[in-house]
Enzyme design. Sequence first.
Site, PDB file in Angstrom:
ATOM      1  N   SER A 270     -18.120 -22.334 -33.172  1.00  0.00           N
ATOM      2  CA  SER A 270     -17.484 -23.219 -31.718  1.00  0.00           C
ATOM      3  C   SER A 270     -17.527 -22.600 -30.457  1.00  0.00           C
ATOM      4  O   SER A 270     -17.112 -23.001 -29.333  1.00  0.00           O
ATOM      5  CB  SER A 270     -16.704 -24.523 -32.168  1.00  0.00           C
ATOM      6  OG  SER A 270     -15.090 -23.904 -31.880  1.00  0.00           O
ATOM      7  N   CYS A 271     -16.826 -20.899 -30.809  1.00  0.00           N
ATOM      8  CA  CYS A 271     -16.440 -20.173 -29.688  1.00  0.00           C
ATOM      9  C   CYS A 271     -17.600 -18.949 -29.528  1.00  0.00           C
ATOM     10  O   CYS A 271     -17.861 -19.284 -28.823  1.00  0.00           O
ATOM     11  CB  CYS A 271     -15.125 -19.792 -30.208  1.00  0.00           C
ATOM     12  SG  CYS A 271     -13.761 -21.536 -30.221  1.00  0.00           S
ATOM     13  N   PHE A 272     -17.552 -18.070 -30.424  1.00  0.00           N
ATOM     14  CA  PHE A 272     -18.570 -16.648 -29.897  1.00  0.00           C
ATOM     15  C   PHE A 272     -19.856 -17.202 -29.332  1.00  0.00           C
ATOM     16  O   PHE A 272     -20.098 -16.678 -28.413  1.00  0.00           O
ATOM     17  CB  PHE A 272     -18.473 -16.397 -31.468  1.00  0.00           C
ATOM     18  CG  PHE A 272     -17.468 -15.316 -31.624  1.00  0.00           C
ATOM     19  CD1 PHE A 272     -16.006 -15.769 -32.003  1.00  0.00           C
ATOM     20  CD2 PHE A 272     -17.947 -14.705 -33.160  1.00  0.00           C
ATOM     21  CE1 PHE A 272     -15.432 -15.167 -32.058  1.00  0.00           C
ATOM     22  CE2 PHE A 272     -16.695 -13.710 -33.631  1.00  0.00           C
ATOM     23  CZ  PHE A 272     -15.457 -13.891 -33.813  1.00  0.00           C
ATOM     24  N   ASP A 275     -18.956 -19.250 -26.497  1.00  0.00           N
ATOM     25  CA  ASP A 275     -18.731 -18.120 -25.232  1.00  0.00           C
ATOM     26  C   ASP A 275     -18.625 -16.750 -24.552  1.00  0.00           C
ATOM     27  O   ASP A 275     -18.679 -16.239 -23.277  1.00  0.00           O
ATOM     28  CB  ASP A 275     -17.073 -17.464 -25.436  1.00  0.00           C
ATOM     29  CG  ASP A 275     -15.766 -19.151 -25.775  1.00  0.00           C
ATOM     30  OD1 ASP A 275     -16.149 -19.851 -25.473  1.00  0.00           O
ATOM     31  OD2 ASP A 275     -15.060 -18.693 -26.551  1.00  0.00           O
TER      32      ASP A 275
END
Length: 463
Positions: A270-272, A275
Site C-alpha cells: 500500500s505504500c511504495f 508514495d
Amino acid sequence: LRISIVGAGYVGLTSAVCYADRGFNVYLLESDRAKAQQIKVEEPPFYEAGLREMLHEALASGKLEVSSDVKKAVLGSEITFIAVGTPSLSDGSIDLTHVGSAAKDIGKTLKIKGDYHLVVVRSTVTPGTTLNFVKPSLESSSGKRVGVEVGLAMQPEFLKEGSAIQDTFNPSRVVIGEYDSKSGDTLESFCRKLHGENVPPILRMNPTSAEVVKYASNAFLATKVSFINQIANICEKVEGVDVVKVADAMGLDDRIGRKFLNAGPGFGGSCFPKDLKALVAFSRELGYEPKLLEATLRINEEQANHVAELVREELGSVKEKKIAVLGLAFKPDTDDMRESQSIRIINRLMEEGAEVQAYDPAAMKNARELFGEKILYADSATNCLSGADCAVIVTEWDEFKKLNVEDFKRKMRTPIVVDTRRIYNPQEFRSLRYRAVGLKESAYTDEDERKVKERLRSLGYLG
Ligand code: NAD
C-alpha cells in the site's frame, strides 16, 4: 495522557492496541461502520501477527474504545493522531480527501474544547500538506489558532506490515515535524512515555521536512529494489552468474547493506507504489522531472511482465496451461494484496490465455474479492501444484520454503518452477526445470554459501 486516533487501518489499529498495551487510554475512530463493528467484537479487519491477542487485551482492559463519536474522542483526549488513508488519484497525485475530512471533524470539536489539544498527522502526506492544508482546515473549522490553543505536528509512520507491532514498540527512529516547540515537546513527551527505557533516536524538525523524510525513505528503498532487479535481469543473461551471490557480496559493504537487495517480482503494497507516484507527481508540479524515481516505477512495472516472460519461455506459450501461483500477498506475514505484483503477474498470464490456480496462507479472502471466479483457488500449497504445468513462487512465505523437489514432481503435470523470490537452492532443484529471477546457472558451492550467510547473519542482516 489520553489519545485519540482517526482511522483504524494498518497504522491506526496497530498504534491503538500498542498504546493501550502501554497503559494509555485510547479512542479509536473509524468511519467505516462495518469495520468498526468488527474491531469491537475483537476481529481485526486484516492479518497481522499478534494483533488479535493485543486487540482482545486492549478491549478487555477497557483501555481501548472503538467509536465513531469524534466529539467524545477529541474532548476525552489530549492528542489526536490522524492515520487515515492517502490513496492515489488517477494521475498518481495524492488524494487528501480523508485527511481533509478528519481535520475538519477534529476542528469542529476543538471549537468547543477549552484545553490545549495537539493534532498529529501520521498519514503519509506530500510536503507542505500539514502546513498548507491541515493547518488551515483545523483553523477554519475550530475558529482557533494553531500555535496558540491548538498544537500541530507531523510524525511519519515507518511501521512495516508483517512486523507492525514490533516496529511500533521499537521504531528505528522517531521523526517529529513540529509547527512550534510546544507541539514538539508535547509529542516528544508522549513518545518518551510510550517507549520507556527503550527510547529510539528522536529527530525534531519542521513538518515539511518530516513529510520529505517519509517519501525519501520509501523512494530510496523502492529504488534499491528496482536497482537489484535491473542487475538481476542482467545476471540472467550471463552464464554462471547469480544475483543472490552478487547481492550477498555487495551487501557486506556497509555503505551498501544487504537489506532490500533481494531481486524478485518487484515491490508492491500500500505504500511504495502510491508514495512514489505521489512524489513524482509532486515533483513534476514543482517543475522538476524526477527521472530516477520514474525509472524506479517503470522498472517495477516491467518486472512483473518479466516474470510472466520467464513462464512463457519455459512453456512456449501459456495458452490453456495451468499455472500454480504460490503467494498473493505483497509480502509474507500479511494478507495485504494492495498493489501486489501477484495481481500484475496473474493478469498478464490470464491475458495470454493461462488458467491460474492460486494459494496464499493469509490472503485468500482478499484474492476472492479481487479476482472472483476468474481464477481457481487451492486450499494448500501442495494442492495448488496439482496438475499444474508451471509453478510460480511470488511471495516468500515460510510454508513454501518447506516444499521440496519431490512435492513439485509428484503433484505437477510438468515440474517447472519459476522462483521469483529465490527461496530454493538451485542445486537441489536441478532435477526439475528450475528458473529463477537473477540466475543463469548456479556456481555456488554449499560451503561458500554457508560462510557468506554466517557472516551476513553475524552482521545482523539475516534473521
Ligand atoms: P488503511 O486504508 O488501511 O486505513 C485507513 C482507515 O481510515 C480506513 O479504515 C478508513 O475507513 C478510515 N478513515 C478514513 N477517513 C476517516 C475519517 N474521516 N474518520 C475515521 N476513519 C476514517 O490505511 P493504512 O494502511 O493504515 O495507512 C494509513 C496512512 O499511513 C496512509 O497515509 C499510509 O500511506 C500511511 N502508512 C501506511 C503504512 C502501512 O504499512 N500500511 C506504513 C506507513 C505509513
